[in-house]
Write a protein that holds these residues in place. Structure first.
Motif, mmCIF file in Angstrom:
data_model
loop_
_atom_site.group_PDB
_atom_site.id
_atom_site.type_symbol
_atom_site.label_atom_id
_atom_site.label_comp_id
_atom_site.label_asym_id
_atom_site.label_seq_id
_atom_site.Cartn_x
_atom_site.Cartn_y
_atom_site.Cartn_z
ATOM 1 N N GLY A 124 -22.074 -79.741 0.724
ATOM 2 C CA GLY A 124 -21.476 -78.798 -0.214
ATOM 3 C C GLY A 124 -20.424 -79.461 -1.079
ATOM 4 O O GLY A 124 -20.307 -79.164 -2.281
ATOM 5 N N ARG A 125 -19.663 -80.350 -0.499
ATOM 6 C CA ARG A 125 -18.652 -81.090 -1.275
ATOM 7 C C ARG A 125 -19.315 -81.943 -2.355
ATOM 8 O O ARG A 125 -18.838 -82.003 -3.499
ATOM 9 C CB ARG A 125 -17.806 -81.984 -0.349
ATOM 10 C CG ARG A 125 -16.865 -81.238 0.589
ATOM 11 C CD ARG A 125 -15.941 -82.210 1.328
ATOM 12 N NE ARG A 125 -15.091 -82.948 0.402
ATOM 13 C CZ ARG A 125 -13.881 -82.538 -0.002
ATOM 14 N NH1 ARG A 125 -13.387 -81.400 0.450
ATOM 15 N NH2 ARG A 125 -13.171 -83.279 -0.837
ATOM 16 N N LYS A 126 -20.401 -82.617 -2.000
ATOM 17 C CA LYS A 126 -21.081 -83.477 -2.975
ATOM 18 C C LYS A 126 -21.572 -82.684 -4.180
ATOM 19 O O LYS A 126 -21.505 -83.151 -5.327
ATOM 20 C CB LYS A 126 -22.257 -84.196 -2.313
ATOM 21 C CG LYS A 126 -21.861 -85.263 -1.313
ATOM 22 C CD LYS A 126 -23.081 -85.901 -0.662
ATOM 23 C CE LYS A 126 -22.679 -86.898 0.406
ATOM 24 N NZ LYS A 126 -23.848 -87.530 1.055
ATOM 25 N N VAL A 127 -22.088 -81.474 -3.924
ATOM 26 C CA VAL A 127 -22.576 -80.650 -5.027
ATOM 27 C C VAL A 127 -21.436 -80.279 -5.970
ATOM 28 O O VAL A 127 -21.551 -80.396 -7.192
ATOM 29 C CB VAL A 127 -23.263 -79.377 -4.497
ATOM 30 C CG1 VAL A 127 -23.616 -78.442 -5.655
ATOM 31 C CG2 VAL A 127 -24.519 -79.733 -3.711
ATOM 32 N N ALA A 128 -20.305 -79.839 -5.411
ATOM 33 C CA ALA A 128 -19.168 -79.454 -6.246
ATOM 34 C C ALA A 128 -18.636 -80.643 -7.038
ATOM 35 O O ALA A 128 -18.324 -80.517 -8.237
ATOM 36 C CB ALA A 128 -18.059 -78.856 -5.371
ATOM 37 N N GLU A 129 -18.539 -81.794 -6.398
ATOM 38 C CA GLU A 129 -18.054 -82.987 -7.093
ATOM 39 C C GLU A 129 -18.975 -83.355 -8.243
ATOM 40 O O GLU A 129 -18.512 -83.724 -9.342
ATOM 41 C CB GLU A 129 -17.944 -84.149 -6.100
ATOM 42 C CG GLU A 129 -16.820 -83.976 -5.082
ATOM 43 C CD GLU A 129 -16.918 -84.923 -3.904
ATOM 44 O OE1 GLU A 129 -15.980 -84.955 -3.084
ATOM 45 O OE2 GLU A 129 -17.947 -85.641 -3.800
ATOM 46 N N GLY B 231 -25.043 -65.244 8.517
ATOM 47 C CA GLY B 231 -25.046 -65.524 9.939
ATOM 48 C C GLY B 231 -25.416 -66.949 10.280
ATOM 49 O O GLY B 231 -25.366 -67.345 11.448
ATOM 50 N N ALA B 232 -25.773 -67.751 9.286
ATOM 51 C CA ALA B 232 -26.218 -69.130 9.518
ATOM 52 C C ALA B 232 -25.069 -70.108 9.337
ATOM 53 O O ALA B 232 -24.358 -70.070 8.331
ATOM 54 C CB ALA B 232 -27.362 -69.487 8.571
ATOM 55 N N SER B 233 -24.905 -71.003 10.292
ATOM 56 C CA SER B 233 -23.860 -72.019 10.180
ATOM 57 C C SER B 233 -24.109 -72.921 8.974
ATOM 58 O O SER B 233 -23.152 -73.403 8.350
ATOM 59 C CB SER B 233 -23.814 -72.866 11.454
ATOM 60 O OG SER B 233 -25.037 -73.572 11.648
ATOM 61 N N THR B 234 -25.381 -73.168 8.652
ATOM 62 C CA THR B 234 -25.694 -74.010 7.494
ATOM 63 C C THR B 234 -25.121 -73.406 6.221
ATOM 64 O O THR B 234 -24.525 -74.106 5.398
ATOM 65 C CB THR B 234 -27.218 -74.168 7.353
ATOM 66 O OG1 THR B 234 -27.837 -72.879 7.431
ATOM 67 C CG2 THR B 234 -27.776 -75.045 8.458
ATOM 68 N N GLN B 235 -25.293 -72.099 6.041
ATOM 69 C CA GLN B 235 -24.751 -71.416 4.874
ATOM 70 C C GLN B 235 -23.224 -71.514 4.852
ATOM 71 O O GLN B 235 -22.629 -71.876 3.837
ATOM 72 C CB GLN B 235 -25.210 -69.955 4.861
ATOM 73 C CG GLN B 235 -24.205 -68.924 4.366
ATOM 74 C CD GLN B 235 -23.727 -69.145 2.951
ATOM 75 O OE1 GLN B 235 -24.448 -69.700 2.129
ATOM 76 N NE2 GLN B 235 -22.503 -68.748 2.661
ATOM 77 N N GLU C 170 -21.081 -73.631 1.946
ATOM 78 C CA GLU C 170 -20.158 -72.911 1.063
ATOM 79 C C GLU C 170 -18.725 -73.394 1.256
ATOM 80 O O GLU C 170 -17.968 -73.541 0.282
ATOM 81 C CB GLU C 170 -20.237 -71.411 1.312
ATOM 82 C CG GLU C 170 -19.333 -70.612 0.390
ATOM 83 C CD GLU C 170 -19.519 -69.112 0.492
ATOM 84 O OE1 GLU C 170 -18.758 -68.389 -0.185
ATOM 85 O OE2 GLU C 170 -20.413 -68.660 1.245
ATOM 86 N N ALA C 171 -18.331 -73.650 2.502
ATOM 87 C CA ALA C 171 -16.965 -74.099 2.771
ATOM 88 C C ALA C 171 -16.675 -75.434 2.088
ATOM 89 O O ALA C 171 -15.615 -75.616 1.468
ATOM 90 C CB ALA C 171 -16.736 -74.220 4.278
ATOM 91 N N PHE D 167 -24.856 -73.450 -7.844
ATOM 92 C CA PHE D 167 -25.293 -74.094 -6.609
ATOM 93 C C PHE D 167 -25.995 -73.023 -5.782
ATOM 94 O O PHE D 167 -25.415 -71.978 -5.493
ATOM 95 C CB PHE D 167 -24.085 -74.662 -5.861
ATOM 96 C CG PHE D 167 -24.376 -75.181 -4.472
ATOM 97 C CD1 PHE D 167 -25.587 -75.783 -4.153
ATOM 98 C CD2 PHE D 167 -23.399 -75.100 -3.472
ATOM 99 C CE1 PHE D 167 -25.854 -76.273 -2.884
ATOM 100 C CE2 PHE D 167 -23.638 -75.586 -2.192
ATOM 101 C CZ PHE D 167 -24.870 -76.164 -1.899
ATOM 102 N N VAL D 168 -27.256 -73.292 -5.429
ATOM 103 C CA VAL D 168 -28.043 -72.350 -4.635
ATOM 104 C C VAL D 168 -28.173 -72.953 -3.239
ATOM 105 O O VAL D 168 -28.542 -74.122 -3.085
ATOM 106 C CB VAL D 168 -29.430 -72.101 -5.262
ATOM 107 C CG1 VAL D 168 -30.146 -70.981 -4.523
ATOM 108 C CG2 VAL D 168 -29.288 -71.758 -6.744
ATOM 109 N N ALA D 169 -27.915 -72.153 -2.200
ATOM 110 C CA ALA D 169 -27.706 -72.678 -0.851
ATOM 111 C C ALA D 169 -28.916 -73.336 -0.212
ATOM 112 O O ALA D 169 -28.777 -74.035 0.793
ATOM 113 C CB ALA D 169 -27.174 -71.584 0.072
ATOM 114 N N ASN D 170 -30.132 -73.115 -0.728
ATOM 115 C CA ASN D 170 -31.265 -73.954 -0.321
ATOM 116 C C ASN D 170 -32.305 -73.986 -1.430
ATOM 117 O O ASN D 170 -32.289 -73.177 -2.366
ATOM 118 C CB ASN D 170 -31.859 -73.531 1.030
ATOM 119 C CG ASN D 170 -32.682 -72.263 0.984
ATOM 120 O OD1 ASN D 170 -32.870 -71.641 -0.058
ATOM 121 N ND2 ASN D 170 -33.192 -71.849 2.137
#
Length: 347
Positions: A167-172, A190-194, A198-199, A245-248
């Motif tokens: 997620g950091r790489k996408v924002a950068e 409910g998914a840790s991946t999501q 996002e975090a 950014f779309v989560a998958n």
């Protein structure tokens, strides 16, 4: 009905002991090549098939791994699960697949059924589990590995991508491309991946003094992602993001179709799109999606190694929290920062 051939008959035909026949058909058992050849030749001539269930009752090992899958719509899972099944089969294990919904209650029901099959281990692929069922598995001596999910349950091994770093790489990348209004379409909460993706994404924006311009929930489903794209982009030009950014990737492909074919916008001229997973269609010319790659080969190898370690060394094996770094694969669905060129990062 023809009489069922027994291991004793095979032993007599091959000129070996009945225990030698048993060893030939027991994965990992020690037997000479000459004996194995004689037994297999006799078995083929007689039409003998070993009774796997009976052998499991005697040995206490079923050589079966329970694999629980939440859904297969996402291209990432059929490929990853095929690799996982092949990896376990190489070590003499067979995979029994169970489908389950996302709710923890449903997973617990499925897990109870799996334990009735006397499996040697369980892999939960992108589904959660409760601490109660984790305790139940531990009491039964059945190791569990979570694949592509992470949970803070004592004694449970988890194998994921480093979703926070991704997620950091996408924002950068999007900030380096000069985007001013960056949106986010989330996965199932409910998914840790999501949550981790996002975090990491929000952390970098916050460090840059920025916030997410617009957020919609895609739930990791095509229809939800399409609806999210309409709500986010079917607005006045100054009210819509210039990047998302779309989560998958499963959702990102649907988002791209809505943006281009329903709303008539151009990618990346009007809006940049970045996904996560690097599923095969992401590299198709029709999408050419910039994305974070989940390194399925490494994730599967870690999962198989951890599960076998827990099975073979139940008292010594330590639970692991494995997070595998995923590279940013730069294609042409997003505006390129100065000095960048689109290229495909190899695994």
């Amino acid at each position: 009905m023809a009489e069922k051939i027994t291991s004793l008959q095979v032993a007599q035909r091959a000129g070996v002991s009945q225990s030698a026949v048993s060893r030939v058909f027991t994965p990992g058992a020690s037997v000479s090549k000459k004996t194995e050849e004689k037994v297999r030749k006799a078995a083929e001539e007689l039409g003998y098939r070993p009774n796997v269930l009976a052998r499991a009752m005697v040995s206490g090992k079923s050589r079966i791994i329970g694999l629980v899958v939440g859904y297969l719509d996402n291209y990432f899972y059929p490929e990853a699960l095929a690799k996982l099944s092949n990896g376990l089969q190489e070590h003499g294990y067979h995979v029994l697949i169970f489908m389950a919904s996302r709710s923890a209650g449903n997973i617990d029901d499925v897990m109870e059924e799996i334990l009735d099959y006397q499996v040697d281990g369980v892999v939960l692929a992108s589904v959660p589990m409760s601490s109660d069922i984790a305790t139940r598995c531990q009491q039964a001596g059945v190791p569990v590995v979570l694949f592509n999910r992470s949970q803070d349950i004592e004694g449970i091994t988890t194998v994921t991508s480093d979703n926070y770093a991704g997620g950091r790489k996408v924002a950068e990348f999007l900030l380096a491309g000069g985007h001013e209004r960056i949106g986010y379409i989330s996965g199932w909460q409910g998914a840790s991946t999501q949550r981790d993706r996002e975090a990491g994404f929000r952390a970098v924006l916050s460090e840059a003094g920025r916030s997410v311009f617009a957020v919609q929930d895609g739930m990791f489903h095509t229809e939800n992602a399409q609806a999210a794209a309409r709500q986010m982009f079917d607005v006045d030009p100054d009210e819509r993001p210039d990047a998302v950014f779309v989560a998958n990737d499963h959702m990102a492909l649907a988002v791209m179709d809505v943006i281009r074919f329903e709303l008539g916008l151009s990618i990346p001229e009007d809006v940049s799109v970045v996904g996560y997973d690097d599923v095969p269609p992401a590299g198709w010319p029709a999408y050419n999606l910039t994305t974070i790659r989940q390194r399925a080969n490494l994730m599967v190898a870690e999962t198989v190694a951890a599960l076998l370690d827990h099975i073979q060394n139940p008292d010594a094996a330590e639970p692991r929290k494995v997070a595998i770094d995923g590279p940013l694969v730069v294609r042409t669905s997003a505006r390129l920062p100065r000095g960048w060129t689109p290229q495909r990062t190899e695994t």
